[in-house]
Write an enzyme that holds these catalytic residues in place. Sequence first.
Site, PDB file in Angstrom:
ATOM      1  N   ASN A 149      -1.129   2.314   5.818  1.00  0.00           N
ATOM      2  CA  ASN A 149      -0.266   1.279   5.229  1.00  0.00           C
ATOM      3  C   ASN A 149       0.271   0.436   6.375  1.00  0.00           C
ATOM      4  OD1 ASN A 149       3.158   1.427   4.025  1.00  0.00           O
ATOM      5  ND2 ASN A 149       1.724  -0.254   3.896  1.00  0.00           N
ATOM      6  N   GLY A 150       0.019  -0.882   6.327  1.00  0.00           N
ATOM      7  CA  GLY A 150       0.489  -1.757   7.396  1.00  0.00           C
ATOM      8  C   GLY A 150      -0.592  -2.749   7.766  1.00  0.00           C
TER       9      GLY A 150
ATOM     10  N   GLU B  49       4.658 -15.730 -12.116  1.00  0.00           N
ATOM     11  CA  GLU B  49       4.146 -14.409 -11.751  1.00  0.00           C
ATOM     12  C   GLU B  49       3.693 -13.590 -12.961  1.00  0.00           C
ATOM     13  OE1 GLU B  49       6.856 -11.991  -9.424  1.00  0.00           O
ATOM     14  OE2 GLU B  49       8.547 -12.470 -10.701  1.00  0.00           O
TER      15      GLU B  49
ATOM     16  N   ARG C 186       3.646  -0.245  -4.963  1.00  0.00           N
ATOM     17  CA  ARG C 186       3.392  -0.815  -3.637  1.00  0.00           C
ATOM     18  C   ARG C 186       2.056  -1.541  -3.560  1.00  0.00           C
ATOM     19  NH1 ARG C 186       6.943   1.826   0.001  1.00  0.00           N
ATOM     20  NH2 ARG C 186       5.748   1.062   1.745  1.00  0.00           N
TER      21      ARG C 186
ATOM     22  N   TRP D 199      -2.924  -2.690  -1.594  1.00  0.00           N
ATOM     23  CA  TRP D 199      -2.665  -4.099  -1.858  1.00  0.00           C
ATOM     24  C   TRP D 199      -3.414  -4.823  -0.754  1.00  0.00           C
ATOM     25  CZ3 TRP D 199      -0.432  -8.267   0.747  1.00  0.00           C
ATOM     26  CH2 TRP D 199      -0.137  -9.388  -0.045  1.00  0.00           C
TER      27      TRP D 199
ATOM     28  N   GLU E 107      14.248 -19.592 -10.450  1.00  0.00           N
ATOM     29  CA  GLU E 107      13.942 -18.233 -10.903  1.00  0.00           C
ATOM     30  C   GLU E 107      13.099 -18.256 -12.190  1.00  0.00           C
ATOM     31  OE1 GLU E 107      14.063 -15.393  -9.654  1.00  0.00           O
ATOM     32  OE2 GLU E 107      14.091 -13.977 -11.312  1.00  0.00           O
TER      33      GLU E 107
ATOM     34  N   LYS F 252       9.403 -16.618 -12.520  1.00  0.00           N
ATOM     35  CA  LYS F 252       9.103 -15.587 -13.529  1.00  0.00           C
ATOM     36  C   LYS F 252       7.882 -15.989 -14.343  1.00  0.00           C
ATOM     37  CE  LYS F 252      10.950 -13.012 -12.518  1.00  0.00           C
ATOM     38  NZ  LYS F 252      11.899 -12.392 -11.631  1.00  0.00           N
TER      39      LYS F 252
ATOM     40  N   CYS G 239       0.850  -1.179   0.000  1.00  0.00           N
ATOM     41  CA  CYS G 239       0.000   0.000   0.000  1.00  0.00           C
ATOM     42  C   CYS G 239       0.892   1.237   0.000  1.00  0.00           C
ATOM     43  CB  CYS G 239      -0.927   0.086   1.202  1.00  0.00           C
ATOM     44  SG  CYS G 239      -2.013  -1.324   1.369  1.00  0.00           S
TER      45      CYS G 239
ATOM     46  N   LYS H  78       5.395  -4.528  -5.915  1.00  0.00           N
ATOM     47  CA  LYS H  78       6.846  -4.465  -6.085  1.00  0.00           C
ATOM     48  C   LYS H  78       7.548  -4.486  -4.732  1.00  0.00           C
ATOM     49  CE  LYS H  78      10.502  -3.985  -8.659  1.00  0.00           C
ATOM     50  NZ  LYS H  78      10.854  -5.203  -9.396  1.00  0.00           N
TER      51      LYS H  78
ATOM     52  N   HIS I 184      12.353 -38.390  -7.512  1.00  0.00           N
ATOM     53  CA  HIS I 184      11.889 -38.667  -6.147  1.00  0.00           C
ATOM     54  C   HIS I 184      10.475 -38.163  -5.898  1.00  0.00           C
ATOM     55  CE1 HIS I 184      15.810 -40.153  -4.987  1.00  0.00           C
ATOM     56  NE2 HIS I 184      16.351 -39.093  -5.596  1.00  0.00           N
TER      57      HIS I 184
HETATM   58  C1  AGP Z   1      10.530 -11.087  -8.261  1.00  0.00           C
HETATM   59  O1  AGP Z   1      10.207 -11.136  -9.603  1.00  0.00           O
HETATM   60  C2  AGP Z   1       9.422 -10.897  -7.364  1.00  0.00           C
HETATM   61  N1  AGP Z   1       8.554  -9.872  -7.750  1.00  0.00           N
HETATM   62  C3  AGP Z   1       9.644 -11.054  -5.882  1.00  0.00           C
HETATM   63  O2  AGP Z   1       9.843 -12.411  -5.681  1.00  0.00           O
HETATM   64  C4  AGP Z   1      10.787 -10.269  -5.189  1.00  0.00           C
HETATM   65  O3  AGP Z   1      12.023 -10.718  -5.633  1.00  0.00           O
HETATM   66  C5  AGP Z   1      10.650 -10.442  -3.669  1.00  0.00           C
HETATM   67  O4  AGP Z   1       9.404  -9.941  -3.249  1.00  0.00           O
HETATM   68  C6  AGP Z   1      11.753  -9.786  -2.897  1.00  0.00           C
HETATM   69  O5  AGP Z   1      11.750  -8.402  -3.060  1.00  0.00           O
HETATM   70  P1  AGP Z   1      12.965  -7.526  -2.594  1.00  0.00           P
HETATM   71  O6  AGP Z   1      14.159  -7.930  -3.365  1.00  0.00           O
HETATM   72  O7  AGP Z   1      12.552  -6.117  -2.850  1.00  0.00           O
HETATM   73  O8  AGP Z   1      13.156  -7.788  -1.120  1.00  0.00           O
END
Ligand code: AGP
Length: 637
Positions: A125-126, A511, A27, A99, A504, A508, A2, A632, A527
């Site tokens: 926010n929180g 998401e 945010r 959010w 990774e 990607k 947020c 983000k 396994h």
């Molecule tokens: C990455 O594509 C993601 N959006 C997410 O996993 C991100 O890396 C994670 O939230 C950590 O964020 P930060 O590096 O700002 O701590």
Amino acid sequence: MCGIVAYIGKNKAKDLLLDGLKSLEYRGYDSAGIAVLDDSKIELIKSAGKIAKLEQKIAELRSPALVADSASSEFNSMLAERLSKAFETSSCGIGHTRWATHGIASDGNAHPHQDLEADIALVHNGIIKNYLSLKHELEQDGIEFRTETDTEVIAHLFSRARQQTESDLDALRQVMAKVEGSYALAILVKDQQKIILAKNQSPLVIGIGDGEHFVASDSSTVLQYTNKVLKLKDLQVAEVTAGQVKLEDINGNESKIEVCHSVQNNSILEKGPYKHFLVKEINEQPAVTSLMLDQCLANPAKPISGFEQLDIDFSQINRIVFVACGSAYHAALIGKYLIELWAKVPVEVAIASEYASKQVLVGESDLVLGISQSGETADTLAAVTNAKQAGAKVMAITNKSDSAIYDLVSPNAYVTPAGIEVSVASTKAFTSQVLSLYFLAIKIAEDRLNADLTEVKQALRSLPLVIDQVIERAEQYQNQFLKYSNYRDFLFLSRGVNYPIALEGALKLKELSYIHATGYPSGEMKHGPIAILDQNVPVLSIAIDGPTKFEHGIYERSLSNAEEARARKSPSLVIACDDNNDLDGVFDEIIRIPNIDQLLSPIIATIPLQFLAYYIAEDLGKDVDQPRNLAKSVTVE
Ligand code: AGP
């Protein structure tokens, strides 16, 4: 999560609030709202969806279409006119981009929230951890809640406290004594030209202007208007008018106003020739890599530089623990591999949220290192704080020097120069984290063992060129990847230093395209995960057999695991180097990258996977830069 903004001064609040919210959209972006002070009343508008939707709703207040439609309802048309007038004239207001944590993304749950009498409006926010018990108490006293949020309790508590106290700041302190959790709050009060603020564990800053004040969750938002920034500390409260800031602590004592002068940022981030920020940021990787190499590795024959600010004697460190989330966690896994290999120090990697509240057995010879692009991730901050309190040395790798993690570990931060990453899915920030871990591993090896890693350092210098060559193949990758848009499950496999890249790649794809994808060490497939394989589950393997074959056998074993998947009819894809001629007929899709030493390949191998997720998401019509449900900066635990 947020983002909150507030403005008081001489200009139109509505425009500044909306601009501020746009810069905070990273945010959270599931709903938004603003409230302004209009003569004696508070006027407010909110909407589920992104800020653009809120903007549209505000514009429609003035549209003749709406007035004509609502001709039957005199009330609606009067309301629209009243709101519209307030938004055009008011110079004091608050805003929020959400959010969702408690309650779905709806108009009703969007902030600002009000008390029953509409005497106040607030944005938050929180998370208020004890909101349920507070809500029950208030309900027993006859208050009917109108939203599913945790925030609404603050609105009612504050309104009640105001009736029993002379000062609004005292009333706010009474509320703070009752609520548990994190908050940055901005509050409007009917009839009063001021904004009231409170902060605990969520960032809040005031930009000091000339006869005006700007408030935001992030200093970059206020730096668009002023270079003078006041950062609130935990448990501080403030009363802000156009000309003055009154700052107090939780006990009612006046706090010293410490204004820092930052570099003003008037630049608006543009996509340039690119359709999305994501693809722009993928394309920035050669430049970022090049800059980092110039800063830390200008002369491979000399010891690595760029870590002079650290107050850490690596020869005294017996164990390193990385704490991080998401992509940063994957970067940490690569860091572990390299540090153990070159510096011979045992390394653990912990998911930050798991490390944050457990008993940690660390002492002063342990280094706990948080990796966080944003520097604001609540889980990572909590994990580093936990370690610091337990007596460990702490350090951070972050992309933002103006961040909570930087302050928490100061001076022990390495700041990656990746620049602002707008797209929610991390690309250039991730590869810059990985590269910084190569540097750190070399630094520790040089400091502890006097290791000579000149050859590795020379090889690293070739990275920008190779990344460029990979990016030049984007169109070829697009043709290969678009055949796979309609699968619903994917498995990503690799071994050794590239196993984190399998994780990774899966993250990607998940998401950006919302396709289910999982990363596994290749050897682990038999396994359990192998049970899900059939013609509907493509398996993508990263099998790098570079010219120096750092670890003999990794490539061969990766190929046998891929064959096992193929025997279960899974469509098979592989990321492999140009010179590997033994792959035709083994894989359905061979995604070529330039020849590269296996040990240096993670940064290179990750780039086709960024394109894979991008092209599939685009093909499926997903919101590439702001995927659903994500933010983000994840500022709640
Ligand atoms: C990455 O594509 C993601 N959006 C997410 O996993 C991100 O890396 C994670 O939230 C950590 O964020 P930060 O590096 O700002 O701590």
